[in-house]
Design an enzyme around this catalytic site. Structure first.
Site, PDB file in Angstrom:
ATOM      1  N   CYS A  52       0.821  -1.214   0.000  1.00 38.67           N
ATOM      2  CA  CYS A  52       0.000   0.000   0.000  1.00 38.67           C
ATOM      3  C   CYS A  52       0.854   1.262   0.000  1.00 38.67           C
ATOM      4  O   CYS A  52       0.366   2.349  -0.285  1.00 38.67           O
ATOM      5  CB  CYS A  52      -0.986  -0.006   1.147  1.00 38.67           C
ATOM      6  SG  CYS A  52      -0.236  -0.355   2.712  1.00 38.67           S
ATOM      7  N   ASN A  53       2.134   1.134   0.335  1.00 36.33           N
ATOM      8  CA  ASN A  53       2.998   2.313   0.393  1.00 36.33           C
ATOM      9  C   ASN A  53       4.037   2.393  -0.710  1.00 36.33           C
ATOM     10  O   ASN A  53       4.788   3.355  -0.776  1.00 36.33           O
ATOM     11  CB  ASN A  53       3.713   2.367   1.742  1.00 36.33           C
ATOM     12  CG  ASN A  53       2.782   2.835   2.820  1.00 36.33           C
ATOM     13  OD1 ASN A  53       1.911   3.655   2.567  1.00 36.33           O
ATOM     14  ND2 ASN A  53       2.922   2.296   4.008  1.00 36.33           N
ATOM     15  N   ARG A  54       4.124   1.363  -1.531  1.00 35.71           N
ATOM     16  CA  ARG A  54       5.147   1.399  -2.575  1.00 35.71           C
ATOM     17  C   ARG A  54       4.827   0.449  -3.706  1.00 35.71           C
ATOM     18  O   ARG A  54       4.226  -0.608  -3.499  1.00 35.71           O
ATOM     19  CB  ARG A  54       6.520   1.066  -1.995  1.00 35.71           C
ATOM     20  CG  ARG A  54       6.648  -0.320  -1.427  1.00 35.71           C
ATOM     21  CD  ARG A  54       8.026  -0.548  -0.831  1.00 35.71           C
ATOM     22  NE  ARG A  54       8.197   0.149   0.433  1.00 35.71           N
ATOM     23  CZ  ARG A  54       9.111   1.086   0.652  1.00 35.71           C
ATOM     24  NH1 ARG A  54       9.942   1.441  -0.299  1.00 35.71           N
ATOM     25  NH2 ARG A  54       9.208   1.668   1.827  1.00 35.71           N
ATOM     26  N   SER A 110      10.401   1.960   5.753  1.00 32.98           N
ATOM     27  CA  SER A 110       8.939   1.865   5.885  1.00 32.98           C
ATOM     28  C   SER A 110       8.334   3.155   6.394  1.00 32.98           C
ATOM     29  O   SER A 110       9.027   3.952   7.033  1.00 32.98           O
ATOM     30  CB  SER A 110       8.573   0.730   6.840  1.00 32.98           C
ATOM     31  OG  SER A 110       8.869  -0.495   6.255  1.00 32.98           O
ATOM     32  N   GLU A 115       8.850  -1.558  11.161  1.00 36.47           N
ATOM     33  CA  GLU A 115       7.744  -2.533  11.102  1.00 36.47           C
ATOM     34  C   GLU A 115       8.199  -3.818  10.415  1.00 36.47           C
ATOM     35  O   GLU A 115       9.145  -3.808   9.616  1.00 36.47           O
ATOM     36  CB  GLU A 115       6.524  -1.904  10.413  1.00 36.47           C
ATOM     37  CG  GLU A 115       6.779  -1.357   9.025  1.00 36.47           C
ATOM     38  CD  GLU A 115       6.320  -2.285   7.932  1.00 36.47           C
ATOM     39  OE1 GLU A 115       5.861  -3.386   8.253  1.00 36.47           O
ATOM     40  OE2 GLU A 115       6.463  -1.903   6.762  1.00 36.47           O
ATOM     41  N   GLN A 121       5.926  -9.108   2.900  1.00 32.52           N
ATOM     42  CA  GLN A 121       5.457  -8.636   1.591  1.00 32.52           C
ATOM     43  C   GLN A 121       6.542  -8.811   0.522  1.00 32.52           C
ATOM     44  O   GLN A 121       6.247  -9.161  -0.620  1.00 32.52           O
ATOM     45  CB  GLN A 121       5.015  -7.166   1.693  1.00 32.52           C
ATOM     46  CG  GLN A 121       3.742  -7.006   2.502  1.00 32.52           C
ATOM     47  CD  GLN A 121       3.481  -5.562   2.913  1.00 32.52           C
ATOM     48  OE1 GLN A 121       4.393  -4.808   3.237  1.00 32.52           O
ATOM     49  NE2 GLN A 121       2.212  -5.172   2.911  1.00 32.52           N
ATOM     50  N   GLY A 190     -13.951  -5.194   5.397  1.00 35.93           N
ATOM     51  CA  GLY A 190     -12.794  -5.759   4.704  1.00 35.93           C
ATOM     52  C   GLY A 190     -12.058  -6.699   5.636  1.00 35.93           C
ATOM     53  O   GLY A 190     -12.153  -6.559   6.869  1.00 35.93           O
ATOM     54  N   GLY A 192      -8.659  -7.377   5.494  1.00 34.86           N
ATOM     55  CA  GLY A 192      -7.199  -7.175   5.377  1.00 34.86           C
ATOM     56  C   GLY A 192      -6.467  -7.425   6.687  1.00 34.86           C
ATOM     57  O   GLY A 192      -7.050  -7.339   7.769  1.00 34.86           O
ATOM     58  N   GLU A 193      -5.189  -7.726   6.552  1.00 41.25           N
ATOM     59  CA  GLU A 193      -4.359  -8.083   7.711  1.00 41.25           C
ATOM     60  C   GLU A 193      -4.221  -6.915   8.691  1.00 41.25           C
ATOM     61  O   GLU A 193      -4.309  -7.103   9.901  1.00 41.25           O
ATOM     62  CB  GLU A 193      -2.980  -8.520   7.193  1.00 41.25           C
ATOM     63  CG  GLU A 193      -2.142  -9.273   8.181  1.00 41.25           C
ATOM     64  CD  GLU A 193      -2.775 -10.566   8.698  1.00 41.25           C
ATOM     65  OE1 GLU A 193      -2.533 -10.892   9.855  1.00 41.25           O
ATOM     66  OE2 GLU A 193      -3.529 -11.222   7.938  1.00 41.25           O
TER      67      GLU A 193
END
Lengths: 344, 282
Positions: A52-54, A110, A115, A121, A190, A192-193
């Site tokens: 989601c960030n890259r 990150s 994290e 990922q 949702g 999501g993790e």
């Protein structure tokens, strides 16, 4: 002919959330991005790291001219103007790529420094690329060394200690709004993790009324069973949303799920009860205009990460130490690749 | 020397300075170490409150009545009530930072009233020292002003917390303030309590007004009834959820500020006496 290691990337450091959500790729479309990349002439190997960030494309090329072709494909894929792309993206080559990858996988780069989810990922992206055989001997070696270095840094430094998670920041904010979470009703939209982890953090602070909704009801039921909650049909959201105090969204939907008009009518039914929205999705699930409604508080991924990082000053010294260790390891790998004459 | 120590203004000055020390210490701790020194603040407030009580008691002995005859005394009574409420509400409802705001409020208004000498003008003890009903009316009315002051403080805390959350600020005092929900519930309770006390005070005053029609000045009556009606309307609007959240908090702050200004027309309507109350003997 010598090969070149290249990286094309757009990350939270170069692109704001509004841009990153335009670049978001769900798992169904990743294969078509690979298909397009594999068609580029002179591209020997490629690996897409998509979080989601890259979005990062690790490439092994025979010619440096492929940059233009990669950018064209990327913009066509996202329907994005190529003229604007350079503002939000960057290229790296050679040793810099290895350094960057090591820093990314160890969590130094990150959004929430230190994290641990990122290494999972990276491994998952590597697995996908290996399955479709888009990685060859060079990327295999670079990524294997990257996993080893990350493990070493995690075990031998304090980079991951005192981790401030999205969940813990969300709990602090919920306490500032509700004071006590025992009677707060939570809805997770949702499966999501990150959303799941946030709910677990809220549960650990006394929240016990939890409901789950998902576009696929079976997924909602599965998560509801896991966290001792209740599943709610996705279609019922507009009518039941007013029953909840904390709403966590982490869907993979490309469309807005909670609109400003929906919240206006919801708050009409509960004007005196605050509502706390946590939007963990990229692209975002909640319209930002809802914050104009009194007693409504909205925080997205960037907001939570910023707050978390404000509390991480103590880790700055450790980041420098990690960076130095990773650079030494990256240099060793690069020297060995150059020595064997397999990369330029 | 003995007489000097017993001078009520010395006690009141001591109280105001202790409140100021508590406020400055709280501000310094919050801004530097991000910690709220609750025990130190509450200790300073208790010692300050004891001096304050002694000072008002001394003044009461000299005026032979509840000391509410001029702006200085009225302000001192309101700040005394706000500290009393903090000492009661703060620990009971875990209202973090209420002490910080209350001591700041009491110190600023208290020192201001001590510095402006003409606010402590002489006045006619008249019915105040004679009729116990008027004493009850005045003290209850001023006690309700004290509750309105605390309400204005908790409303300010609500506004700060709301602003911090909306602007996504996690640093500073925002983390130490009570939650939005707690502050909202506290505001509602305080308003309810203040309106009941104020209504009772006005009812007691009305009895005197009916019995002795000419004694009460019209201007005082108009301002007092307007203020009472305003707070009553705010309470009704709050109960029926027509006035909530930040609008409610702003109204509480503005209304209290306005109520402080009504003290001057009310005081101006009172006949004065060419004698300093602090020098008057019982």
């Amino acid at each position: 002919m010598q090969k070149e290691l290249l990286l094309f990337a757009t990350t939270h450091r170069t692109a704001p959330l509004e841009i990153r959500e335009q670049f978001a790729i769900n798992s169904d479309r990743i294969a078509s991005l690979y298909t397009g990349l594999c068609k580029i002439e002179s591209l020997e190997e490629c690996l897409v790291l998509n979080t989601c960030n890259r979005i990062e494309l690790y490439l092994i090329s025979l010619k440096p001219e492929i940059k233009r072709a990669v950018e064209n494909h990327f913009c066509k894929f996202h329907n994005f103007k190529i003229g604007h792309l350079h503002k939000f993206s960057f290229w790296k080559s050679g040793l810099d790529v290895v350094n960057h990858l090591f820093e990314v996988s160890s969590g130094i780069d990150s959004q929430m420094v230190g994290e641990t989810e990122i290494i999972g990922q990276v491994k998952s992206s590597y697995k996908t690329a290996a399955e479709i055989a888009s990685v060859g001997p060079i990327l295999h070696r670079v990524f294997q060394k990257c996993f080893q270095s990350t493990k070493w840094v995690r075990n031998n430094t304090t980079i991951g200690e005192g981790q401030i998670s999205i969940g813990s920041v969300a709990v602090d904010l919920a306490l500032r709004i509700f004071g006590n979470l025992t009677f707060s009703r939570i809805l997770v939209i949702g499966t999501g993790e990150v959303g799941k982890k946030t709910v677990k953090a809220l549960k650990s602070r006394g929240a016990n009324s939890i409901s789950v909704s998902s576009q696929t009801f079976d997924n909602a039921e599965k998560l509801a069973n896991e966290i001792a909650g209740q599943a709610i049909a996705f279609e019922d959201l507009p009518t039941v949303i007013s029953n909840f105090d904390i709403i966590i969204c982490s869907t993979a939907s490309s469309k807005i799920i909670i609109s400003s008009s929906m919240i206006k009518s919801t708050m009409y039914r509960r004007p005196n009860q605050p509502m706390f929205f946590i939007d963990l999705a990229v692209p975002r699930d909640i319209e930002t205009q809802i914050t104009n409604t009194p007693n409504v508080f909205l925080y997205n991924l960037d907001d939570l990460a910023e707050i978390a990082n404000e509390n991480l000053n103590s880790r700055i010294g450790e980041i420098d130490r990690c960076r130095q260790i990773l650079q030494e390891r990256a240099n060793r790998l690069w020297s060995s690749l150059e020595y064997n004459g397999i990369i330029n | 020397m003995h007489n000097f120590i017993l001078e009520e203004r010395v006690f009141i000055w001591s109280a105001a300075l202790l409140y100021l020390v508590a406020f400055i210490f709280g501000f310094y701790s919050l801004s530097r170490s991000k910690r709220y020194p609750r025990i130190i603040l509450i200790t300073l407030a208790i010692v300050g409150f004891s001096f304050h009580t002694l000072g008002l008691y001394e003044r009461g002995l000299k005026t032979n009545s509840c000391p509410l005859g001029n702006p200085f005394e009225i302000i001192q009574f309101i700040t005394w009530t706000s500290i009393l409420l903090y000492l009661v509400i703060g620990p009971a409802f875990r209202m973090s930072l209420l002490g910080f705001f209350s001591t700041g409020f009491a110190a600023s208004l208290g020192i201001l009233s001590l510095l402006i000498a003409k606010w402590d003008h002489p006045y006619q003890t008249g019915p105040f020292g004679i009729n116990p009903w008027i004493e009850t009316h005045a003290s209850l009315a001023l006690f309700s002003y004290g509750i309105f002051a605390t309400l204005a403080l908790t409303s300010t805390m609500y506004l700060v917390q709301n602003y911090g959350l909306k602007q996504k600020r996690s640093k500073g005092m925002a983390n130490l303030l009570p939650s939005i929900l707690q502050l909202d519930q506290m505001n509602k309770r305080l308003l309810f309590m203040a309106v009941i006390v104020f209504t009772f005070a006005i009812s007691v005053g009305m009895v005197k007004w009916i019995v002795d029609f000419g004694q009460i000045q019209n201007i005082k009556l108009i301002f007092t009834l307007t203020l009472w009606l305003s707070y009553l309307i705010v309470l009704i609007l709050r109960i029926f959820n027509y006035l909530i959240g930040i609008k409610f908090a702003w109204v509480c702050v503005i209304l209290f500020s306005a109520s402080l200004f009504t003290l001057w027309p009310i005081d101006a309507s009172r006949p004065t006496f060419n004698e300093n109350p602090s020098q008057r003997l019982p």
